[in-house]
Every structure is written in C-alpha cells, then in structure tokens.
Write a protein that holds these residues in place. Structure first.
Motif, mmCIF file in Angstrom:
data_model
loop_
_atom_site.group_PDB
_atom_site.id
_atom_site.type_symbol
_atom_site.label_atom_id
_atom_site.label_comp_id
_atom_site.label_asym_id
_atom_site.label_seq_id
_atom_site.Cartn_x
_atom_site.Cartn_y
_atom_site.Cartn_z
ATOM 1 N N ARG A 162 -38.494 72.533 -47.748
ATOM 2 C CA ARG A 162 -37.222 73.298 -48.062
ATOM 3 C C ARG A 162 -37.345 74.238 -49.425
ATOM 4 O O ARG A 162 -36.661 75.250 -49.337
ATOM 5 N N ALA A 163 -38.256 73.791 -50.476
ATOM 6 C CA ALA A 163 -38.659 74.361 -51.553
ATOM 7 C C ALA A 163 -39.230 75.655 -51.080
ATOM 8 O O ALA A 163 -38.850 76.790 -51.536
ATOM 9 N N ARG A 164 -40.108 75.546 -50.122
ATOM 10 C CA ARG A 164 -40.923 76.788 -49.837
ATOM 11 C C ARG A 164 -39.987 77.722 -49.201
ATOM 12 O O ARG A 164 -39.805 79.039 -49.208
ATOM 13 N N ARG A 165 -39.038 77.530 -48.077
ATOM 14 C CA ARG A 165 -38.109 78.205 -47.307
ATOM 15 C C ARG A 165 -36.997 78.998 -48.390
ATOM 16 O O ARG A 165 -37.042 80.141 -48.164
ATOM 17 N N ALA A 166 -36.472 77.997 -49.400
ATOM 18 C CA ALA A 166 -35.827 78.712 -50.222
ATOM 19 C C ALA A 166 -36.103 79.929 -51.169
ATOM 20 O O ALA A 166 -35.785 80.894 -51.401
ATOM 21 N N VAL A 216 -45.414 74.947 -57.663
ATOM 22 C CA VAL A 216 -46.194 74.744 -56.652
ATOM 23 C C VAL A 216 -45.796 74.271 -55.502
ATOM 24 O O VAL A 216 -45.490 73.051 -55.583
ATOM 25 N N HIS A 217 -45.249 75.387 -54.659
ATOM 26 C CA HIS A 217 -44.491 74.425 -53.229
ATOM 27 C C HIS A 217 -45.610 74.384 -52.223
ATOM 28 O O HIS A 217 -45.803 75.134 -51.287
#
Length: 79
Positions: A62-66, A55-56
């Motif tokens: 950064r994790a959400r964008r990736a 869960v981001h």
C-alpha cells in the motif's frame, strides 16, 4: 550500438552508442575497467536515499502504491 563481448566469459568489454542529434553526432563510450568486490550493504536502499527517508519494501504494498501514484501525479502536473 556496438557491443564487444568476450565469447568465453560473456563479459561485456565495451559499449559504444552513436546518435545523430540536431547539434551533430553524439557518441557515448563505456569500457569495462575491472571488477571489484563490494560489501553487500552497499546495495541497500538506505545507502542511496537521504537519511531518515522512508523505505517501502515489497512487503509494504500500500505504501509503495501510494508513493508511485504521488510520483505519477507530480509528473502529470509537470512538477
């Protein structure tokens, strides 16, 4: 679209959507049938994904964008 709203409460009572499709007319009718109180935990991301999936949250930019870029790449490639 036809929307029925109670003037005193602004509660949406019903929504009717109509559209002409090649196969003929299509109609979607949604009607408010009542209110229910739910446990706030029913609205967590973890309740709507497979067990163990990451869960981001908004703090993990950064994790959400990736993840977003990966999903867009899959869409662009027709996957």
């Amino acid at each position: 679209a036809d929307l029925v709203i109670e003037t005193d409460t602004n509660l949406i009572r019903s929504l009717v959507l109509e559209r002409q499709l090649p196969a003929g007319p299509a109609k979607l009718m949604l009607t408010h049938v009542g209110n229910a109180v739910k446990d706030p935990s029913a609205y967590t991301a973890e309740g709507h994904i497979r067990a163990g999936a990451p869960v981001h949250y908004a703090t993990h930019l950064r994790a959400r964008r990736a993840m977003l870029f990966e999903q867009l790449k899959e869409i662009a490639n027709g996957q």
